[in-house]
Design a protein around this motif. Structure first.
Motif, PDB file in Angstrom:
ATOM      1  N   PHE A  32      67.851  50.371 -14.903  1.00  0.00           N
ATOM      2  CA  PHE A  32      68.893  49.479 -14.401  1.00  0.00           C
ATOM      3  C   PHE A  32      70.017  49.246 -15.413  1.00  0.00           C
ATOM      4  N   ASP A  33      70.223  50.203 -16.309  1.00  0.00           N
ATOM      5  CA  ASP A  33      71.335  50.131 -17.264  1.00  0.00           C
ATOM      6  C   ASP A  33      71.309  48.827 -18.057  1.00  0.00           C
ATOM      7  N   THR A  34      70.103  48.350 -18.388  1.00  0.00           N
ATOM      8  CA  THR A  34      70.005  47.107 -19.136  1.00  0.00           C
ATOM      9  C   THR A  34      68.691  47.068 -19.894  1.00  0.00           C
ATOM     10  N   LEU A  35      68.573  46.103 -20.786  1.00  0.00           N
ATOM     11  CA  LEU A  35      67.316  45.862 -21.486  1.00  0.00           C
ATOM     12  C   LEU A  35      66.467  44.894 -20.676  1.00  0.00           C
ATOM     13  N   THR A  36      65.225  45.258 -20.448  1.00  0.00           N
ATOM     14  CA  THR A  36      64.252  44.344 -19.853  1.00  0.00           C
ATOM     15  C   THR A  36      63.210  44.030 -20.914  1.00  0.00           C
ATOM     16  N   GLU A  37      62.977  42.743 -21.143  1.00  0.00           N
ATOM     17  CA  GLU A  37      61.980  42.310 -22.115  1.00  0.00           C
ATOM     18  C   GLU A  37      60.985  41.389 -21.434  1.00  0.00           C
ATOM     19  N   ILE A  38      59.711  41.640 -21.656  1.00  0.00           N
ATOM     20  CA  ILE A  38      58.670  40.761 -21.147  1.00  0.00           C
ATOM     21  C   ILE A  38      57.883  40.195 -22.325  1.00  0.00           C
ATOM     22  N   LYS A  39      57.462  38.949 -22.184  1.00  0.00           N
ATOM     23  CA  LYS A  39      56.546  38.291 -23.112  1.00  0.00           C
ATOM     24  C   LYS A  39      55.461  37.654 -22.262  1.00  0.00           C
ATOM     25  N   PHE A  40      54.220  37.762 -22.701  1.00  0.00           N
ATOM     26  CA  PHE A  40      53.161  37.245 -21.836  1.00  0.00           C
ATOM     27  C   PHE A  40      51.910  36.928 -22.632  1.00  0.00           C
ATOM     28  N   TYR A  41      51.131  36.017 -22.082  1.00  0.00           N
ATOM     29  CA  TYR A  41      49.793  35.717 -22.577  1.00  0.00           C
ATOM     30  C   TYR A  41      48.774  36.439 -21.703  1.00  0.00           C
ATOM     31  N   SER A  42      47.792  37.037 -22.368  1.00  0.00           N
ATOM     32  CA  SER A  42      46.702  37.674 -21.633  1.00  0.00           C
ATOM     33  C   SER A  42      45.533  37.895 -22.581  1.00  0.00           C
ATOM     34  N   ALA A  43      44.418  38.243 -22.007  1.00  0.00           N
ATOM     35  CA  ALA A  43      43.302  38.709 -22.831  1.00  0.00           C
ATOM     36  C   ALA A  43      43.688  40.039 -23.469  1.00  0.00           C
ATOM     37  N   PRO A  44      43.176  40.315 -24.684  1.00  0.00           N
ATOM     38  CA  PRO A  44      43.563  41.558 -25.375  1.00  0.00           C
ATOM     39  C   PRO A  44      43.325  42.827 -24.567  1.00  0.00           C
ATOM     40  N   GLY A 189      46.729  40.635 -15.029  1.00  0.00           N
ATOM     41  CA  GLY A 189      46.035  39.803 -15.998  1.00  0.00           C
ATOM     42  C   GLY A 189      46.854  38.872 -16.854  1.00  0.00           C
ATOM     43  N   ALA A 190      48.180  38.824 -16.686  1.00  0.00           N
ATOM     44  CA  ALA A 190      48.989  37.888 -17.456  1.00  0.00           C
ATOM     45  C   ALA A 190      48.788  36.473 -16.913  1.00  0.00           C
ATOM     46  N   THR A 191      48.529  35.519 -17.802  1.00  0.00           N
ATOM     47  CA  THR A 191      48.309  34.137 -17.377  1.00  0.00           C
ATOM     48  C   THR A 191      49.560  33.287 -17.466  1.00  0.00           C
ATOM     49  N   ALA A 192      50.521  33.711 -18.258  1.00  0.00           N
ATOM     50  CA  ALA A 192      51.813  33.030 -18.387  1.00  0.00           C
ATOM     51  C   ALA A 192      52.761  34.010 -19.050  1.00  0.00           C
ATOM     52  N   GLY A 193      54.056  33.832 -18.817  1.00  0.00           N
ATOM     53  CA  GLY A 193      54.974  34.754 -19.458  1.00  0.00           C
ATOM     54  C   GLY A 193      56.402  34.605 -19.003  1.00  0.00           C
ATOM     55  N   THR A 194      57.244  35.477 -19.547  1.00  0.00           N
ATOM     56  CA  THR A 194      58.660  35.484 -19.218  1.00  0.00           C
ATOM     57  C   THR A 194      59.130  36.911 -18.997  1.00  0.00           C
ATOM     58  N   ILE A 195      60.153  37.029 -18.180  1.00  0.00           N
ATOM     59  CA  ILE A 195      60.845  38.300 -17.957  1.00  0.00           C
ATOM     60  C   ILE A 195      62.327  38.036 -18.163  1.00  0.00           C
ATOM     61  N   ASN A 196      62.960  38.827 -18.991  1.00  0.00           N
ATOM     62  CA  ASN A 196      64.407  38.751 -19.160  1.00  0.00           C
ATOM     63  C   ASN A 196      64.962  40.118 -18.812  1.00  0.00           C
ATOM     64  N   MET A 197      65.459  40.242 -17.608  1.00  0.00           N
ATOM     65  CA  MET A 197      65.939  41.525 -17.099  1.00  0.00           C
ATOM     66  C   MET A 197      67.463  41.526 -17.112  1.00  0.00           C
ATOM     67  N   GLY A 198      67.999  41.838 -18.284  1.00  0.00           N
ATOM     68  CA  GLY A 198      69.445  41.835 -18.425  1.00  0.00           C
ATOM     69  C   GLY A 198      70.058  40.486 -18.158  1.00  0.00           C
ATOM     70  N   GLY A 199      69.328  39.413 -18.450  1.00  0.00           N
ATOM     71  CA  GLY A 199      69.842  38.075 -18.213  1.00  0.00           C
ATOM     72  C   GLY A 199      69.271  37.403 -16.995  1.00  0.00           C
TER      73      GLY A 199
END
Length: 327
Positions: A32-44, A189-199
Motif C-alpha cells: 500500500f505504498d506505506t509503512l505498516t507497523e504492528i506492536k502486540f502482546y502475545s505468548a512467545p 493469539g495477540a491479546t492486545a496491540g496496535t496497528i499503524n498503517m501509514g497513519g
C-alpha cells in the motif's frame, strides 16, 4: 514536491508487562505504498504465527487493491479497470471492499467515490511531475466518468458500464484492511496491540496491566510535532490532511483530497481526525469530513457515532464532546 506519509504518530507508553505476555513488533514496507507497523502482546510461541499471518493478509489485499499492476492468478482493481467494460470475476475479499464503498457512498454525503479514478489519475500524474496543474479540459472530461452507479455487480463479478471510468480505492482501502489486520492478529493469539498503517491507527486491548488504553498522538499539520494526545482502546483513529501528499504551483498548495464537485483539491481544514470503533468507517469519514464544512461534518459524524478533531490552517483545534483527547 514534499511528501509526508504518516498522518498520526503512534506513541506507546508501555508500563510493564501485559498479563504475563511479551511485547513484540514487526514492520512491513512493501504494501500500500506505506509503512505498516504492528506492536502486540502475545505468548512467545505465537509471535511467528501472528507476524506471518499479517504479512500474508497485507500482501493479499495489496494485490487485490492495486490499481497499477496486475498480479499472477489475481483479478484485482487494475484488472477491472483494464477490462474495457467486460465482467470480471473477483474474490469475495475484493467484492466486500467495493460493496462497502458503494453502499456507503450516499451515507458519506457522496464525498468518497471509488469511481473517481479518471480524475485522481490526472492529479497523481501532475503531482508526480510537480510543476503544473492537470489540463482543465481533461479534468472536465474525466468528471463525466465518475458515476458509481456504473459499477455493476453480479454474484461474484463486477464490470464498469462506463468504459472510460476507473476505480481507485485510496480513500477506503487502508482503513478497511487495518480492521482485517486487527482480526488476524487476535485470531492468531495477540491479546492486545496496535496497528499503524501509514497513519491509520487501530488499538485493541490495553497497553499494560496498569493501564487499559493506548495513547496516540495527532500530528501538527505543519510540523512533525504532536499537537494532541488521544486515549484509544478497541477503536481506530484516522486523519485526512492537506500535508500527506501535496505539491505547490506558483506558491499555491495542491493536496491529494479532491472535491468531485469542482475537480480540484477541496476542504476548509488542514486536517480532520476521526475516532470510531471501526477503522474502515473512520477512514471513510475522515475524507468525507475533510471535504465538508464543520457544521455538516459534525452532523455526519453524529449519524455514524464518530468523534472528530478539526485543525484549521492557523493550527486552531476544535473537537466534538466525546473525542477522547488528553487535556
Amino acid at each position: 514536491m514534499k511528501k509526508r506519509i504518516l498522518l498520526l504518530l503512534l506513541c506507546l507508553f508501555l508500563l510493564g508487562g501485559c498479563q504475563g505476555k511479551e511485547l513484540y513488533s514487526a514492520q512491513y514496507y512493501m504494501y500500500f505504498d506505506t509503512l505498516t507497523e504492528i506492536k502486540f502482546y502475545s505468548a512467545p510461541d505465537k509471535e511467528e504465527a501472528i507476524t506471518q499471518a499479517v504479512d500474508f493478509a497485507l500482501m493479499n489485499y495489496h494485490q487485490l487493491c492495486d490499481i497499477y499492476n496486475e498480479h499472477p492468478g489475481v483479478n484485482n482493481v487494475c484488472t477491472i479497470n483494464n477490462a474495457n467494460g467486460k465482467e470480471v470475476e473477483i474474490d469475495s475479499e475484493l467484492m466486500a471492499i467495493l460493496k462497502f464503498a458503494c453502499e456507503n457512498y450516499a451515507l458519506a454525503d457522496k464525498k468518497v467515490n471509488i469511481a473517481s479514478g479518471a480524475v485522481l489519475s490526472l492529479w497523481h500524474d501532475a503531482r508526480s511531475e510537480g510543476t503544473s496543474l492537470p489540463d482543465e479540459a481533461a479534468l472536465a472530461e474525466a468528471l463525466n466518468h465518475c458515476d458509481p452507479s456504473d459499477i455493476i455487480f453480479g454474484e461474484n463479478t463486477v464490470r464498469l458500464a462506463d468504459k472510460n471510468m476507473s476505480l481507485d480505492l485510496g480513500a477506503v482501502a487502508k482503513g478497511y484492511v487495518a480492521d482485517i489486520i486487527k482480526d488476524v492478529m487476535i485470531e492468531n493469539g495477540a491479546t492486545a496491540g496496535t496497528i499503524n498503517m501509514g497513519g491509520n491507527v487501530v488499538c485493541f486491548g490495553g497497553a499494560s496491566e496498569a493501564r487499559d488504553y493506548f495513547v496516540a498522538g495527532v500530528q501538527d499539520p505543519r510540523s512533525n510535532e504532536i499537537c494532541a494526545k488521544v486515549k484509544v482502546r478497541d477503536a481506530s483513529l484516522v486523519t485526512s490532511g492537506d500535508y500527506q501528499r501535496f505539491y505547490e504551483v506558483d506558491g499555491v498548495r495542491y493536496h491529494h483530497i479532491i472535491d468531485l464537485e469542482t475537480g480540484y483539491p477541496g476542504g476548509d481544514f488542514s486536517s480532520v481526525t476521526v475516532f470510531h470503533e471501526s477503522s474502515k468507517v473512520a477512514d471513510l469519514l475522515s475524507t468525507a469530513l475533510f471535504l465538508s464544512d464543520k457544521e455538516s461534518g459534525a452532523e455526519l459524524a453524529r449519524n455514524w457515532g464518530a468523534e472528530v478533531l478539526w485543525i484549521d490552517a492557523d493550527g486552531n483545534m476544535e473537537y466534538t464532546d466525546g473525542f477522547p483527547i488528553m487535556e
